[in-house]
Design a protein around this motif. Sequence first.
Motif, mmCIF file in Angstrom:
data_model
loop_
_atom_site.group_PDB
_atom_site.id
_atom_site.type_symbol
_atom_site.label_atom_id
_atom_site.label_comp_id
_atom_site.label_asym_id
_atom_site.label_seq_id
_atom_site.Cartn_x
_atom_site.Cartn_y
_atom_site.Cartn_z
ATOM 1 N N GLN A 13 0.832 -1.197 0.000
ATOM 2 C CA GLN A 13 0.000 0.000 0.000
ATOM 3 C C GLN A 13 0.870 1.253 0.000
ATOM 4 O O GLN A 13 2.019 1.232 0.474
ATOM 5 C CB GLN A 13 -0.911 0.014 1.220
ATOM 6 C CG GLN A 13 -2.044 -0.987 1.155
ATOM 7 C CD GLN A 13 -3.037 -0.802 2.291
ATOM 8 O OE1 GLN A 13 -2.692 -0.307 3.361
ATOM 9 N NE2 GLN A 13 -4.276 -1.214 2.061
ATOM 10 N N ALA A 14 0.309 2.328 -0.509
ATOM 11 C CA ALA A 14 1.017 3.612 -0.493
ATOM 12 C C ALA A 14 1.423 3.953 0.942
ATOM 13 O O ALA A 14 0.657 3.751 1.882
ATOM 14 C CB ALA A 14 0.128 4.700 -1.067
ATOM 15 N N GLY A 15 2.651 4.446 1.070
ATOM 16 C CA GLY A 15 3.192 4.756 2.390
ATOM 17 C C GLY A 15 3.991 3.625 2.999
ATOM 18 O O GLY A 15 4.694 3.820 3.999
ATOM 19 N N GLY A 16 3.894 2.453 2.398
ATOM 20 C CA GLY A 16 4.595 1.292 2.921
ATOM 21 C C GLY A 16 6.029 1.197 2.435
ATOM 22 O O GLY A 16 6.548 2.111 1.769
ATOM 23 N N SER A 17 6.663 0.087 2.784
ATOM 24 C CA SER A 17 8.070 -0.121 2.460
ATOM 25 C C SER A 17 8.291 -1.493 1.840
ATOM 26 O O SER A 17 7.529 -2.433 2.094
ATOM 27 C CB SER A 17 8.925 -0.015 3.743
ATOM 28 O OG SER A 17 8.832 1.259 4.317
ATOM 29 N N THR A 114 12.114 -7.425 -11.020
ATOM 30 C CA THR A 114 11.127 -7.833 -10.027
ATOM 31 C C THR A 114 10.029 -6.775 -9.985
ATOM 32 O O THR A 114 10.313 -5.577 -10.003
ATOM 33 C CB THR A 114 11.776 -8.043 -8.647
ATOM 34 O OG1 THR A 114 10.804 -8.553 -7.731
ATOM 35 C CG2 THR A 114 12.360 -6.757 -8.078
ATOM 36 N N GLN A 115 8.782 -7.220 -9.940
ATOM 37 C CA GLN A 115 7.647 -6.305 -10.015
ATOM 38 C C GLN A 115 7.363 -5.682 -8.649
ATOM 39 O O GLN A 115 7.264 -6.386 -7.642
ATOM 40 C CB GLN A 115 6.403 -7.046 -10.506
ATOM 41 C CG GLN A 115 5.130 -6.199 -10.532
ATOM 42 C CD GLN A 115 5.158 -5.144 -11.622
ATOM 43 O OE1 GLN A 115 5.518 -5.417 -12.769
ATOM 44 N NE2 GLN A 115 4.788 -3.904 -11.274
ATOM 45 N N VAL A 116 7.202 -4.372 -8.649
ATOM 46 C CA VAL A 116 6.759 -3.641 -7.458
ATOM 47 C C VAL A 116 5.462 -2.934 -7.819
ATOM 48 O O VAL A 116 5.415 -2.183 -8.792
ATOM 49 C CB VAL A 116 7.814 -2.621 -6.996
ATOM 50 C CG1 VAL A 116 7.250 -1.727 -5.898
ATOM 51 C CG2 VAL A 116 9.071 -3.337 -6.528
ATOM 52 N N THR A 117 4.419 -3.193 -7.040
ATOM 53 C CA THR A 117 3.128 -2.567 -7.274
ATOM 54 C C THR A 117 2.700 -1.853 -5.993
ATOM 55 O O THR A 117 2.628 -2.475 -4.934
ATOM 56 C CB THR A 117 2.070 -3.592 -7.678
ATOM 57 O OG1 THR A 117 2.515 -4.288 -8.854
ATOM 58 C CG2 THR A 117 0.746 -2.911 -7.974
ATOM 59 N N VAL A 118 2.423 -0.566 -6.117
ATOM 60 C CA VAL A 118 2.012 0.242 -4.970
ATOM 61 C C VAL A 118 0.563 0.654 -5.187
ATOM 62 O O VAL A 118 0.247 1.351 -6.159
ATOM 63 C CB VAL A 118 2.906 1.469 -4.799
ATOM 64 C CG1 VAL A 118 2.514 2.238 -3.532
ATOM 65 C CG2 VAL A 118 4.379 1.066 -4.744
ATOM 66 N N SER A 119 -0.303 0.227 -4.293
ATOM 67 C CA SER A 119 -1.717 0.553 -4.421
ATOM 68 C C SER A 119 -2.034 1.827 -3.646
ATOM 69 O O SER A 119 -1.436 2.107 -2.605
ATOM 70 C CB SER A 119 -2.566 -0.599 -3.904
ATOM 71 O OG SER A 119 -2.338 -0.801 -2.525
ATOM 72 N N SER A 120 -3.004 2.571 -4.163
ATOM 73 C CA SER A 120 -3.374 3.846 -3.513
ATOM 74 C C SER A 120 -4.440 3.641 -2.476
ATOM 75 O O SER A 120 -5.029 2.583 -2.360
ATOM 76 C CB SER A 120 -3.836 4.834 -4.571
ATOM 77 O OG SER A 120 -4.919 4.296 -5.303
#
Length: 120
Positions: A13-17, A114-120
């Motif tokens: 999630q957005a804000g995560g690491s 490697t795929q990085v997906t950040v959800s809003s």
Amino acid sequence: QVQLVESGGGLVQAGGSLRLSCAASGRTFTTYHMGWFRQAPGKEREFVAGISWSAERTYYADSVKGRFAISRDNAKNTVYLQMNILKPEDTAVYYCAAKRSITATAYDYWGQGTQVTVSS
């Protein structure tokens, strides 16, 4: 010859690491300068961060300064990318790369990504 294998990507999630790792094969890892790049859908691949062979120098794209940190452990033949305060616009496939000359613009070896997906 250097082979690079990235890991650590995922959905956050957005804000995560997230912490990405790049394991390198070969006994000459310590002679290579390393970098992280990313490519979002429909966009060109862009530089994210780089680190010299000795880790004395690090450099970052403006878009990730203060949020991402690159590091390396030469004893483990591994380079890392710690990504904090992730944003949806950080969504991309992340690649690590290696080059012999720190002044060269082109990198000699690339991982598969490697795929990085950040959800809003």
